[in-house]
Structure formats: C-alpha cells, structure tokens
Scaffold this motif. Structure first.
Motif, PDB file in Angstrom:
ATOM      1  N   VAL A   1     -17.751   6.932   8.260  1.00 18.87           N
ATOM      2  CA  VAL A   1     -16.957   6.806   9.476  1.00 18.87           C
ATOM      3  C   VAL A   1     -15.794   5.825   9.265  1.00 18.87           C
ATOM      4  CG1 VAL A   1     -17.013   6.150  11.916  1.00 18.87           C
ATOM      5  CG2 VAL A   1     -18.929   7.410  10.914  1.00 18.87           C
ATOM      6  N   GLU A   2     -16.079   4.760   8.524  1.00 22.79           N
ATOM      7  CA  GLU A   2     -15.056   3.751   8.254  1.00 22.79           C
ATOM      8  C   GLU A   2     -13.916   4.249   7.388  1.00 22.79           C
ATOM      9  OE1 GLU A   2     -17.477  -0.464   7.862  1.00 22.79           O
ATOM     10  OE2 GLU A   2     -16.657   0.553   6.133  1.00 22.79           O
ATOM     11  N   TYR A   3     -14.203   5.292   6.624  1.00 20.87           N
ATOM     12  CA  TYR A   3     -13.322   5.653   5.530  1.00 20.87           C
ATOM     13  C   TYR A   3     -11.844   5.767   5.921  1.00 20.87           C
ATOM     14  CZ  TYR A   3     -11.602   7.974   1.365  1.00 20.87           C
ATOM     15  OH  TYR A   3     -10.885   8.285   0.254  1.00 20.87           O
ATOM     16  N   GLY A   4     -11.594   6.459   7.023  1.00 22.02           N
ATOM     17  CA  GLY A   4     -10.216   6.653   7.449  1.00 22.02           C
ATOM     18  C   GLY A   4      -9.506   5.332   7.738  1.00 22.02           C
ATOM     19  N   LEU A   5     -10.264   4.356   8.193  1.00 23.50           N
ATOM     20  CA  LEU A   5      -9.674   3.044   8.480  1.00 23.50           C
ATOM     21  C   LEU A   5      -9.482   2.259   7.196  1.00 23.50           C
ATOM     22  CD1 LEU A   5     -11.861   2.210  11.603  1.00 23.50           C
ATOM     23  CD2 LEU A   5      -9.502   3.047  11.567  1.00 23.50           C
ATOM     24  N   LYS A   6     -10.459   2.396   6.303  1.00 23.00           N
ATOM     25  CA  LYS A   6     -10.410   1.672   5.040  1.00 23.00           C
ATOM     26  C   LYS A   6      -9.162   2.054   4.254  1.00 23.00           C
ATOM     27  CE  LYS A   6     -13.293   1.119   0.932  1.00 23.00           C
ATOM     28  NZ  LYS A   6     -14.556   1.568   0.349  1.00 23.00           N
ATOM     29  N   VAL A   7      -8.877   3.352   4.184  1.00 18.75           N
ATOM     30  CA  VAL A   7      -7.724   3.769   3.385  1.00 18.75           C
ATOM     31  C   VAL A   7      -6.410   3.380   4.062  1.00 18.75           C
ATOM     32  CG1 VAL A   7      -8.944   5.652   2.256  1.00 18.75           C
ATOM     33  CG2 VAL A   7      -7.695   6.098   4.375  1.00 18.75           C
ATOM     34  N   ARG A   8      -6.474   3.003   5.300  1.00 19.93           N
ATOM     35  CA  ARG A   8      -5.265   2.524   5.968  1.00 19.93           C
ATOM     36  C   ARG A   8      -5.152   1.011   5.891  1.00 19.93           C
ATOM     37  NH1 ARG A   8      -6.546   7.034   8.654  1.00 19.93           N
ATOM     38  NH2 ARG A   8      -4.846   8.458   9.184  1.00 19.93           N
ATOM     39  N   GLY A   9      -6.118   0.409   5.221  1.00 18.24           N
ATOM     40  CA  GLY A   9      -6.046  -1.034   5.024  1.00 18.24           C
ATOM     41  C   GLY A   9      -6.459  -1.833   6.241  1.00 18.24           C
TER      42      GLY A   9
ATOM     43  N   ALA B   1       0.830  -1.196   0.000  1.00 20.01           N
ATOM     44  CA  ALA B   1       0.000   0.000   0.000  1.00 20.01           C
ATOM     45  C   ALA B   1       0.866   1.247   0.000  1.00 20.01           C
ATOM     46  CB  ALA B   1      -0.925  -0.001   1.211  1.00 20.01           C
ATOM     47  N   SER B   2       1.945   1.204   0.728  1.00 19.90           N
ATOM     48  CA  SER B   2       2.771   2.405   0.788  1.00 19.90           C
ATOM     49  C   SER B   2       3.475   2.631  -0.544  1.00 19.90           C
ATOM     50  CB  SER B   2       3.789   2.311   1.924  1.00 19.90           C
ATOM     51  OG  SER B   2       4.762   1.351   1.637  1.00 19.90           O
ATOM     52  N   PHE B   3       3.704   1.548  -1.302  1.00 19.63           N
ATOM     53  CA  PHE B   3       4.240   1.729  -2.655  1.00 19.63           C
ATOM     54  C   PHE B   3       3.253   2.520  -3.508  1.00 19.63           C
ATOM     55  CE2 PHE B   3       3.933   0.126  -7.025  1.00 19.63           C
ATOM     56  CZ  PHE B   3       5.138   0.589  -7.521  1.00 19.63           C
ATOM     57  N   TRP B   4       1.979   2.100  -3.429  1.00 21.92           N
ATOM     58  CA  TRP B   4       0.958   2.816  -4.203  1.00 21.92           C
ATOM     59  C   TRP B   4       0.806   4.252  -3.718  1.00 21.92           C
ATOM     60  CZ3 TRP B   4      -0.454   1.329  -8.693  1.00 21.92           C
ATOM     61  CH2 TRP B   4      -0.431  -0.047  -9.007  1.00 21.92           C
TER      62      TRP B   4
ATOM     63  N   ALA C   1       1.420   9.702  -5.132  1.00 18.45           N
ATOM     64  CA  ALA C   1       1.727  11.052  -4.656  1.00 18.45           C
ATOM     65  C   ALA C   1       2.672  11.771  -5.605  1.00 18.45           C
ATOM     66  CB  ALA C   1       2.351  10.980  -3.258  1.00 18.45           C
ATOM     67  N   TRP C   2       3.141  11.050  -6.616  1.00 18.72           N
ATOM     68  CA  TRP C   2       4.093  11.646  -7.551  1.00 18.72           C
ATOM     69  C   TRP C   2       3.461  12.852  -8.257  1.00 18.72           C
ATOM     70  CZ3 TRP C   2       4.889  10.371 -13.198  1.00 18.72           C
ATOM     71  CH2 TRP C   2       6.046  10.995 -13.682  1.00 18.72           C
TER      72      TRP C   2
ATOM     73  N   ALA D   1      -6.187   9.317   3.218  1.00 14.76           N
ATOM     74  CA  ALA D   1      -6.194   8.672   1.912  1.00 14.76           C
ATOM     75  C   ALA D   1      -5.075   9.225   1.035  1.00 14.76           C
ATOM     76  CB  ALA D   1      -7.541   8.894   1.229  1.00 14.76           C
ATOM     77  N   SER D   2      -4.430   8.330   0.289  1.00 10.28           N
ATOM     78  CA  SER D   2      -3.439   8.772  -0.694  1.00 10.28           C
ATOM     79  C   SER D   2      -4.199   9.346  -1.883  1.00 10.28           C
ATOM     80  CB  SER D   2      -2.593   7.588  -1.131  1.00 10.28           C
ATOM     81  OG  SER D   2      -3.401   6.667  -1.834  1.00 10.28           O
TER      82      SER D   2
END
Lengths: 395, 289, 366, 294
Positions: C108-116, B21-24, B29-30, D194-195
């Motif tokens: 509400v979940e969103y912040g957790l979802k994007v952190r996997g 995930a951090s790779f993506w 972010a590029w 989020a990225s």
C-alpha cells in the motif's frame, strides 16, 4: 601396506550404494574390457608417443595386433592406473618413461625381462648405452624393460635472435634460457617440475652456483635453492610465459612469441614446417640434457596368459629397424639399433634425404651423449621437488 | 483519511517528487539503457564467437596456429577422415552421451516432478545440486577413490557413466524443475476426475506439458557427457572417450591441432542447427502465450 | 446528485479521450474511440473479451501507447505524452498484481515511497487507506496469507493511497466467487460515494454494470456501440447486439413496416408486432429488424379473448424450475419464446396464449 | 488395471531412493576425499598416519597465494558478469519482442558449453600475442611503436579470456527468473508512479534475487576451479587454485589436492551460506522455486 596405492580400509559400505553401483556395473552395455583376447592381440597401455602414426605397419610385418589404451605424459596418472586401477589384469605391455621400474619393478608389477627369450632376437646386438641404463633397470640393477625411444631434451631457439650459428651446431649455454639479456622477456619455460626444475638444477650445479648432489632427485633443501633462483628470474621478467602442452610449444615458436623455449624436439620440427626449414634449432648445450627414454615392460600378470611369445615378439619390435626408421622419420626420436633403421630404409627404397636424416638422428644423439645426462621420473624426493616448484609457479 | 483529501483533481500526481529524484526519473526513463544492455551482452557473445569462427577458419588453413588463414586446404579434414584412431573413442562418447541423456531424462523427470509436491524440498534439492558446486577434477578424484579403493570395483565405461551422470543430472533436474514447479496440479485432479489412471494421467497430461524440459534434459545430458574430460580421466579404467583421446594426443609429441580444430568445427556445425532448432521449437512453436 | 454531476462534467470532464486508435499487429483493437468522464462519475466500460475495453483502459493509464490519438486529457491537461508513472490515475489490476515480496502495508505504501514521501507520513496514510477498506489490522501480513477478497481490497487501498484523480478498475471482481462479488459491489459503491472519485470500471458482466454505474459505455470490436444510463441501455438497446448482450431472451427476426401512433410496427410471418423503435436512425420499410422482449415481460393468458396487444397462441414448452421463478418455454408461430413465471400457482398446461405490452417490446435494427 | 508402470510414475519412493543413491554417489565420496587431506603420500603410496602436513604445505608452497588470487579474480569476473548479464537478461526477457531473436540468442549462449575450452582459448593467443592481430593493426596504424606485451600472458588476458566463457551461466538463471516475473507487477509499479529505476530497484531486483544467486553460484563454482584460461593466457603469472589442484593430482598428491579442494568447497559453502541467509527472509532454498508461482 596393501598392494594398492590407496589401500582399502575397513569402511562400512552403505548397502544402497553398493547395490546401486553393482547394479550399474551389471547392466548391459557396461561390460568390461574383454579379458580373453585372441592370443595374437596384445593389449598395451601407456604413452601414445610409442605408437607409429600408422600402427598397421606393425600388424603387417608381425602378424600381431595391438590394442592400445593411451594416456598422457603424467606420471601420476600412469602410476595410479598401473597400481590402483589393476590394469595388469587386462593389459600385457606397459610403455612409459623409464624410471618407473624403480618402483613398479620391485613391487611386482613389471616382470623381470627374460633376456634369453627366443623371440627377443635383437637384444644381443643392442648397445649397452641403450639397454643397460638406469631408465630400464631398478637400483639393484635388475633389468625390467627394453628401450623404445629416447632423447636428450634441451631447448629450441632462433639462432638469429641470440647471435648463434644458423647451422645449429653451436653448443649453447643454458644461461641463454635463464639469465641472458638477449632473451630477457623472450623465454618460455615448461611448467613441469620434472623437466624444468631438474634443468635449472643442472645449470646451477654445472656452474657451481649451488651445492646439488643429484639434480634429478633433489632434496627439499636443494630444490628450495633451485626454486628460489627460478622465482628470482621470474620476478626479473626473464620469462614471457610458462607453457604446458605440445601445442603451446609449437604455437609459441611459430608465432615467434618467444625466442627460446625448453621444449620437445618435434615442436621445433613442427614450427619449422610453418616458418620455413631450419629457422628454429634444437640446441646442443654446454651443460647437459634432460634424458628420457621410453621403456616397454611386460606385466607380471601377463606371464601366464598364454601369449608370452607374442609379447616378446612385440618387445623385440621396438628395437627393430622398421620401428626405428618410422619413429625417427615421424618425430625425430632416436632409439637402439639406429643402424638397422638405416638398413631398413635403404632396403625399402626411402629417399636419400630420408636416409640422410636417419643418419643425422643417430649422429645427433651420439653428440649429446658426450654431455652429462639427468632425469629420474620416479625420483625419491618428487614430493618435495614438486612442492618447491609450486612456489615458483605461484609466485 | 478524509474524503476531501482524496478528491483532488489534478492531471499529474499530487505528491510531487523532489528535484534530485526527478533527475533520476529522467535519467532512468532514457530509452538508451535498453540499447546499452542489449549491446553489451551482444559484445560478449561476439567475444564468444570470434574464437570459434577463427577456429573454423583455421581448420581450413595450412598453418592453423599462426595468425594468417593461408594457404587454404582441406588437408586437416582429410587427415581426420584418414586417421581411424579417433573413430572408436568417438563412438564410445556418442553411445555414452545417448545413455547419459536417457538416464537424465528418466531420472530428472521422476525426481523433478516429485520435488515440487514435497513440503520441504530444500534438503533434497541441495543434495541433488551439490555436484554443481564441486570442481570437476575434485569430483573425479573423489569418485575414483571411493569406487576403486573402497568399493574395489573395476573401473570402466560404467564408472565413466556414473561420473557423467553426477555431472549432468543437476542441470537436467533444474531444467525439469523450471516447468514442474509451475505445473498446475489441478490438471491432474481434473484428469483423475475424468477417470484417468496414474499412468494415463502422466502420459496424457503431465508428459506433454513437461516435454520441452524433458527433451532439454536429454540434450544437455548428451552434450555435457560428450564433452566431459575432468571426471572421465579418473573414472575411465581403460576406456577412451573422445575428450580423453584429445587429451592423450596433446601429449603425443605430434601436433594434433589440425584434427582438434576440424573436429571442433564439425561439432559446432552439428550442434548449432541442433540446438537452434530445439530452442526455436521451444520458443516459437510450443509457446502458446 | 448524479444528474448534477453529469451536467457539471459535461462542461469540465475530468477525463477526455478523443479518437484513440490502437493496433496489435494487423488486429485493430480500438477504432477511433472517444470517451469522457465527469468528475465523480462512476463510468463503466462494458464489453465481451476482445472488445477493446482493457486496451482503452491501458491507454488512459499510460501503460499502452496508442497507435493514433487525437488527444487525452485528465483534468483538462493533455497527458498523451506523460508516462504512466506521472499520470494522476491508478489502476486496480484484474489479478491485483500485488507485489509478492512485500507485506500488505509495503504494497500500500509503495506509491508513496516512490514519490519520496517520508516514512512516518506514508505509514500513516497507508494505515488510513487500509482502514478505509476494512483491513486496518493486516498491515504486516504477507500477500499470500490473504483471501481473494482481502487481496482485492489491498489492491484498492494501494491504488487509492496516492489520491489519484481517476481510479481505473480492470475487472476487479472477476476472480471472486459469486457471494463475495456481490459484497464487493456494495463496498465499491460505498467507497465511490464516500470519496467522490471518478471511477472508470471495466467489466464484461452486464449485471455488475447495471448495478454500479452512473453511465455505461458498451463496446464491441474496438468500437462504442452504445452509451447511456443503465436504464437507458437496459430498456432501449440500440441494436440487436446490445439487446442480446443486455440479456434480452427473446429476439425474433422481423421486417420493418413503418410507424403507427409513435410505435414501430414489424412483421413476423403473418403477425404484426408493435414496439418501441430504439435504433439511432429511422429504418425503412422492408428492412431486416429484430423484435425483442424480455422473458419477465411476457405474460400468459388462458383464453385469447381479453384483447391484449401482441397476443399469439402457444403451447407449453420446456419448464425449468429456478427456485424464485420458473423459466417457461412456449412454442408459438414465431418460434420458441421464453417467459419467466413468478406466480407458482399458474399451471403451465393450461396456457393457450401469451402477450406483452407494446411499451415492453423493442424493435431494433440488425 | 495397474501395471508396474503405475508405480513407476507414483512419487512415493522416488525421492527417498534418489536421495540415498545420490548421497552414496556424491556426498560420501566427497567426505572421503576430505578425509584424505589428513593422510600422506610417500613414493606414490598412501601412508595412513593422520597428519596436518598437507595443510601446512598449502602455506609453505605458496599455494595460499593462489587461493587469494583465485578469490580476487573470481570476484572481479563474477562482478563483471553480473553487470553485463543482468541488463542483458532483462532486455532478453522483457525488452526483446521477437521470439526468433530470443531463440537465436539462447542458442548462441548454449553452444559454447559443448566445445573444448582449450582449443577456443588457444585462439586468443594468435589475436592478443605480440605479433597477433591487435598489435599488428595498432602498429600499422601508427598508434603504438612497440607491441603491447600486457595484452597476453597477464592478468588482463586472463580476465579478458574468462569473460565470454562464464557469461552464459550467469545469463541463463537470471533470464529464467525474469521471464517468470509477471509483467503485471512491472506495470503496477509504473502505474503507481515508480520511475523505471525505482521499478528496477524495488520490484525487479528483489523478485530476480533467486536467479541472481543461482547465476552467481553457477558462475563462481567453475571460476574457482578454472585452469584452462589462466593456464593458457596467464603465462604462468596468474596461477589459480584450479591449476594447483590439477598439478597436485598430476603428481598423485591426492591429499594435497584434497586439502585444496576442501578449501574451494569450504569457500563456496561460506559464500552459499551467506547468500542463503540473505534469502532467508523469503524462506528456504526450496522456496526459490516456489516464490514465483502465481
């Protein structure tokens, strides 16, 4: 069957729709083409090729004015406008590829030509080869139209590329278009079934490669053989491209994208303007030509509008020397009474070169007349022919 | 959730992301992506304008269809001006464009401001936008059969108008809808409260806000009509518009390229500043944000 | 508790912004602003619109990149170059910015979802967070089905669920009506106490700031004009602007004269007024100052011989009935002074004098 | 005082009247057109016997090949347009800060609508042709010996020639919908961790979906009926439905054209229905315009 191509059926017309449509029709700014023109104004409809570039020349010499509505060379559009669009209500003269009278004559759209009309002064001296052709008479031999211009179409080519005499006098076989290695991948063919499929049909027929009774009106079976052959050549890579418009013809020649192309004669003229004189030649052929001739017809509904004399004066003009000379000069097309054209040019001080060209136009046409001709715009089997040709286009 | 769980005090988010995930994350972010997005689009725009510029250059060339803009000449413009045949179709198209533009402005405004107030606008919207989904030739043929054969009306300028309106109105409507759907109807209530009658409410409040869309609707109406061929071929009766004229000329066994090229160049030269000015006003002058 | 937190925070501030400057084009939005916040502190940044408070907040969250910045530390770590998505602080937006295409729970979940975070785990935590803001039963609702107050609480839950070190709140109550706003104030305080999180709270309402904060930073035109406890800012405004902003009704232009018994003395026309000097620096004699006194601290007297300090004669001015109290204007030689009368038995027509205690009066630099 | 114009601006009758008129002008003619696919034309006249001949001939004449080809080309071009137009629209709506640049680009995207497509397309032939600029330059540079013939009159040429003309119709709706997405949502997403990619997938794409669908529709409809570009650049090797319809109409074969048109419309309808069903979760088609209201 009603007199309309797409005849009316009993439908329940939505009141709102009718009201809306009528309302719009009645609103100011949407008045119809005025019916009652002054009698010196003739309303005409048809191909623009029949018009001189500067049509005011005609007005000067006849004292008539032509109100022209143009259309392109599609027989479908033309038939639709004459039959379904009732253009006879508003237009006097119709000019299109001869052959349309086979349908439009007997059905009462075109009036039978009054050969003895006093204004038709040149009729008597016009050669039968121009006036008594199938292109102006229906199958029963009734005369409807007067000849305007005509030509035998073949193809344009670069003599250096196919190893022909640069003077363009060689008779070239149609095989050069369809199956010569010299032109493999260097050919452009017109998309039109009317032109190209009948030409291919003529080639196959003349070389006894297929049993075709009349290549200008082929049955479904015959058309299928023609299409199969064309598809085979397409797959073999014979054609660089298929073209559609006049501009394309000119461009393909002047860019030297192709070496040989079945096109209209003026296209070679235009290409030579860009490339240099006589680089492209319009072919005399071995097997024959696609013959077309524009005919001018008077509509039956125009007979009692009170300007019949002027209409006949106009019809007569298409056979006159003035019209002949300008038409040949501008497009290289011939027509009846070429000699009057030469006479006119001489009397009006045209250059020797121009006069020479006029004479050449006549010679050229006469040379073509020695070969077989074909071409029937309103062919009986047009639907089948078009249908089969689609296979070639879609392949 | 326990109180302690939330009191962690780290500078970076505690739910750490995985390695892939951090790779993506790093990849996305590029900063170069924005440049790629921009330039790919600009390349397509360049592809659009190369032919147009070429056309403009070639309209000054003695051999417009060849590859080389030489010799330079004004002949085509001279013959365009010298040949009067295109003038009448041009005027027909111009007047038709104005009428279609006017109709588009009025109808699109009336309908466009009503649709957002409907509870279920889906059906009307679908019907209104149907012409967008129908190929031009088909719509032309369908209208021809209907008007000529079923209603037995004589075709002419009015039927061309119908064809053009059917083509241009959906665009105009969309344009008005964009603003109308975002329109705050409380403003109208406020105006009503202040004693404004219906017409005044429309004229003083709604119209100024919707003006850019209405002008846009008119502009699109005009230009779409001015350039319309496929429907006009069927609905012309014996009228000739500018595109019909070009279409006829293409079959006249004489080259019209010089005229068409120079005419297209003139159209380009006229529309470019016109549209540019319109959008500039829309974006820079009227945008209050 | 609050003082203990502050003492701790002074040594290890959880948030430390030093010399942040930001420009929008030619406009200077922030001018070398430095703030710190202690762990667990409720810090309010107060200011009118355009004062730079939101810009400051966005710089902390990472949504705005400052023009110049000495340093920005969260929990001691420099995050100046860390993107917003990786900073351990979350924002409750002014208009909530709840995603319209997601349900309440998905928001509400969103912040957790994007952190996997795995589905089951994030469902659990989202449900917990929603329960925390008393919306436990609204998980599957659509955002547009919620009331304003409910949306506000969803935004809170969404921001809290990722366990940020700092919660940034950008005028979160601005869009709510009066009653709801007061309820939410209590709720927010409650949450703050329960979670022990650091809150950085932005508002333009002095009332909100006074009610909720441990500490207030008052900003004006991109600069900090005063910071301190609510009582400090309320009672001892450092400038005329602060006094005015904090709702000091009576502000009278005066000339500074000097000090007397620890109180400052200022001259207004023929009168000498005594009060607390609140300015940061001592004023010189003759400086333009303002005398300030709150309406509720102005008192009336029927006769002028009780020997009250700061006493002047007056006549009755305009009376405005306010329900709980009456706002009573009084015409004096110093101009119109407004007073707040809680005693409904008092007949305004009989008033001849007014006065205020020296301790209730402030003298502030211009 | 209430003049007639008061009624003029009051909405009550406007939508019903418009709907009735529009059904009369659009829906009824199209239905009649479809009915025509079941009759026959002989000697340029309609024969009113119901027949399936026109439909059968779609297969016999190989017109179905062009149906398949059209679908393929349409899909490829639409995909290319989305891939280029979406990022571009995103940049234009959210990345481009200069209003002047925006106005300029929108202008440049609008102009091509108003110019004759054939004269624009024919120019490519002078550039891509055997003796065109590209081949001439490449040969001069010694990169190739023989002119690249596949540059023109090929599927490549058709695809290449169609990219630019069908670009604006894809960009406009997407751009419009992206400008309606409040920056707050994007910032909230970023703020929550989020990225950029995640924000794109979870926030921007779902919110931009109505615009993307509109873009697909606006691009696919004219693509399905395109005949200028395939005609001029395909050299007869890339016959598409549009040309087939045109050829049929040229020969007054209304029933054939009607059948072909019905196929086009049906294909579009299927596609649209599919798209609408995908959107169904967010309510009716009308909701496209309402979703983004704040």
């Amino acid at each position: 069957m009603s007199d309309r191509i797409l005849s009316r059926r009993d439908v329940v017309k939505g009141a709102a729709v009718s009201v809306a449509a009528v309302g719009m029709a009645a609103s100011p700014g949407f008045q119809q083409f005025a019916l009652a023109e002054a009698s010196t104004v003739i309303a005409g409809y048809g191909v623009t090729t029949s018009q001189l570039k500067d049509w005011s020349i005609m007005t000067k010499s006849l004292g008539l004015e032509m109100k022209w509505t143009g259309t392109d060379a599609d027989i479908g559009t033309y038939m639709r406008d004459v039959i379904s669009n009732d253009l006879g209500e508003t237009h006097d003269i119709f000019i299109f590829d001869g052959g349309t009278e086979d349908i439009l004559g007997p059905q009462g759209y075109y009036a039978v030509l009054d050969e003895d009309h006093p204004q038709l002064t040149l009729w008597g001296r016009t050669a039968d080869s121009w006036k008594r052709t199938d292109l102006l008479r229906d199958e029963a031999g009734v005369q409807y139209g007067v000849p305007v211009i005509g030509n035998g179409d073949s193809f344009g080519y670069f003599p250096d590329k196919i190893g022909a005499n640069p003077n363009g006098m060689d008779e070239i076989p149609w095989a050069m278009m369809y199956e010569s290695d010299k032109t493999l991948g260097r050919v452009s063919m017109d998309r039109s079934w009317l032109l190209s499929s009948t030409e291919v049909g003529n080639f196959l027929k003349a070389n006894n490669r297929a049993q075709i009774a009349d290549n200008s009106d082929m049955t479904g079976e015959e058309a299928r053989v023609v299409a199969d052959y064309a598809v085979e050549r397409k797959k073999a890579g014979q054609f660089r491209t298929l073209h559609q418009s006049f501009e394309e013809q000119v461009q393909l020649l002047s860019n030297r994208e192709i070496d040989i192309i079945n096109c209209w004669e003026p296209a070679t003229k235009n290409a030579n303007i860009e490339l240099g004189a006589d680089l492209v030649r319009y072919a005399f052929t071995v097997e024959g030509y696609y013959k077309w001739g524009h005919g001018a017809y008077c509509h039956t509904k125009a007979l009692d509008r009170g300007n019949l004399d002027n209409i006949y004066k106009m019809l007569n003009y298409y056979m006159s020397g003035e019209y002949r000379a300008y038409q040949a000069e501008q497009r290289g097309y011939a027509g009846p009474n070429m000699d009057l054209g030469v006479e006119f040019a001489t009397a009006n001080g045209w250059t020797a070169e121009q006069i020479e060209n006029l004479k050449w136009t006549e010679t050229k046409v006469n040379k073509k007349f020695e070969k077989p001709f074909f071409g029937k715009p309103a062919a009986k089997h047009s639907a089948e022919m078009e249908e089969e040709w689609q296979r070639f286009l879609n392949a | 959730m326990s109180e302690g769980a939330l009191s962690a005090a780290a500078a970076v988010a505690p739910d750490r992301v995985t390695a892939t995930a951090s790779f993506w994350r790093a990849l996305s972010a590029w900063r170069g992506w924005a440049a790629i997005a921009k330039w790919l689009g600009l390349v397509v725009l360049i592809l659009t304008y190369v032919p147009l510029m070429w056309l403009a250059v070639m309209s000054f060339s003695g051999r417009p269809l060849s590859g080389i803009p030489y010799p330079l000449t004004l002949d085509h413009y001279a013959s365009l001006l010298g040949d009067a045949r295109w003038v009448e179709p041009f005027i027909t198209s111009f007047v038709m464009g104005l009428i279609v533009a006017g109709a588009c402005m009025v109808v699109a405004t009336m309908v466009g401001r009503s649709i957002p107030r409907m509870r279920r606008p889906g059906g009307v919207l679908l019907i209104a936008l149907t012409p967008l989904f129908v190929p031009g030739l088909t719509m032309g043929a369908a209208l021809f059969i209907f008007i000529r054969t079923y209603l037995e009306l004589r075709l002419g300028a009015w039927s061309i108008f119908v064809g053009h309106l059917v083509w241009a109105l959906p665009f105009a409507l969309l344009m008005v809808l964009v603003i109308a759907t975002r329109f705050d109807h409380r403003l109208l209530e406020a105006a009503e409260d202040l004693g404004a009658k219906r017409w005044r409410r429309f004229w003083d409040i709604e119209f100024p806000i919707m003006r850019p869309a209405i002008i846009g609707a008119g502009l699109f109406g005009f230009l779409l009509s001015f350039n319309e061929l496929l429907r006009s071929i069927f609905l012309r009766g014996s009228e000739t518009t500018m595109p019909i004229f070009n279409w006829i000329m293409a079959a006249s066994h004489q080259s019209q390229v010089p005229i068409i090229f120079s005419l297209a160049t003139i159209v380009l030269a006229v529309t470019l500043p016109l549209m540019g000015g319109f959008f500039w006003v829309l974006f820079t002058r009227l945008d209050r944000s | 508790m609050a003082s203990a937190v502050r003492a701790e925070g002074a040594r290890h501030p959880i948030l430390e912004v030093r010399d942040a400057t930001h420009r929008f084009g030619d406009v200077l939005a922030l001018d070398r602003v430095s703030i710190t916040a202690a762990q667990g502190e409720f810090l309010t940044i107060l200011g009118e619109s355009g004062s730079g408070k939101t810009t400051l907040l966005r710089i902390v969250s990472g949504l705005e990149k400052p023009s110049e910045l000495e340093s920005l530390r969260i929990a001691g770590q420099d995050v100046a170059r860390v993107p917003a998505s990786d900073r351990n602080c979350t924002t409750v937006f002014q208009h909530y910015a709840l995603f319209p295409h997601m349900s309440v729970g998905e928001n509400v979940e969103y912040g957790l979802k994007v952190r996997g975070v795995a589905l089951v785990e994030r469902r659990r935590r989202a449900t917990e967070a929603l329960a925390l803001v008393r919306l436990g039963d609204k998980f599957d609702r659509r955002v547009h089905q919620l009331s304003g107050g409910e949306r506000q609480r969803v935004a809170l839950a969404r921001a809290l669920v990722t366990r940020p070190a700092i919660l940034l709140l950008d005028e979160p109550l601005g869009a709510l009506d009066e009653k709801l706003r007061q309820d939410m104030q209590v709720e927010l305080l409650d949450l703050h106490r329960k979670l022990g999180l650091t809150f950085v709270y932005i508002t333009h309402s002095q009332e909100e700031a006074l009610t909720m904060s441990d500490r207030i930073i008052l900003m004006r035109r991109g600069r900090i004009v005063q910071e301190g406890t609510p009582a400090n800012i309320f009672e001892r405004p450092a400038t005329r602007f602060v006094a005015d902003f904090m709702g000091m009704e009576n502000l009278i232009p005066a000339r500074f004269e000097g000090l007397e018994d620890g109180f400052a003395v200022a001259r207004v026309g023929a009168h000498r007024v005594r009060g607390n000097w609140c300015g940061v620096e001592q004023a010189a004699s003759g400086d333009q100052v303002h005398v300030g006194v709150r309406a509720e601290r102005v008192r009336f007297a029927v006769s002028g011989d009780e020997g009250h300090p700061n006493q002047i004669t007056c006549r009755q001015g305009q009376t405005v009935y306010k329900g709980k109290y009456v706002d009573q204007g009084a015409e004096t030689e110093l101009g119109t002074i407004s007073a707040r009368i809680w005693d409904h038995g008092l007949d305004p027509a009989r008033i001849t004098h007014l006065w205020w205690r020296t301790e209730d009066c402030v003298i502030v630099p211009d | 005082m209430r003049g007639w114009y008061s009624n003029f601006v009051s909405a009550g009758w406007v939508v019903p009247v418009f709907t009735v008129v529009w059904i009369g002008l659009v829906v009824v003619p199209l239905l009649i057109m479809v009915l025509f696919s079941f009759v026959e034309i002989r000697d340029y006249r309609v024969v009113y016997d119901l027949t399936l001949k026109n439909w059968e001939s779609l297969i016999d004449s190989g017109r179905w090949i062009s149906v398949v080809r059209t679908l393929r080309v349409t899909a490829v071009i639409t995909l290319i347009e989305i891939l280029v137009a979406f990022p571009f629209a995103l940049w234009l709506a959210k990345g481009c800060k200069s209003k002047n640049v925006k106005a300029a680009i929108i202008t440049l995207l609008t102009i091509p609508f108003f110019l004759d497509p054939s004269s624009r397309t024919i120019v490519w032939r002078a550039i891509l042709g055997k003796s065109g600029i590209i081949n001439t330059v490449f040969i001069e540079l010694g990169l190739i010996d023989q002119p690249m013939e596949w540059l023109l009159f090929s599927e490549f040429a058709v695809h290449f020639g169609m990219i630019a003309p069908y670009f604006p119709t894809m960009v406009f709706p997407i751009y419009l919908v992206l400008t309606l997405i409040d920056d707050d949502y994007l910032q909230a997403s970023q703020d929550l961790g989020a990225s950029p990619l995640q924000t794109l997938i979870h926030i921007i794409l779902p919110l931009a979906l109505p615009g993307i669908v509109a873009g697909i529709v606006f691009t696919m409809v004219p693509l399905m009926a395109a005949f200028v570009e395939p005609g001029m650049l395909g050299g007869g090797f890339v016959n598409l439905l549009g040309e087939s319809v045109e050829a049929a109409l040229r020969n007054l074969k209304y029933p054939t054209a009607a059948a072909l048109s019905a196929v086009v419309i049906a294909l579009l309808a299927v596609l649209l229905t599919a798209l609408v069903l995908i959107l169904r979760r967010r309510g009716s088609l009308g909701a496209i315009f309402v979703t983004l209201k704040r």
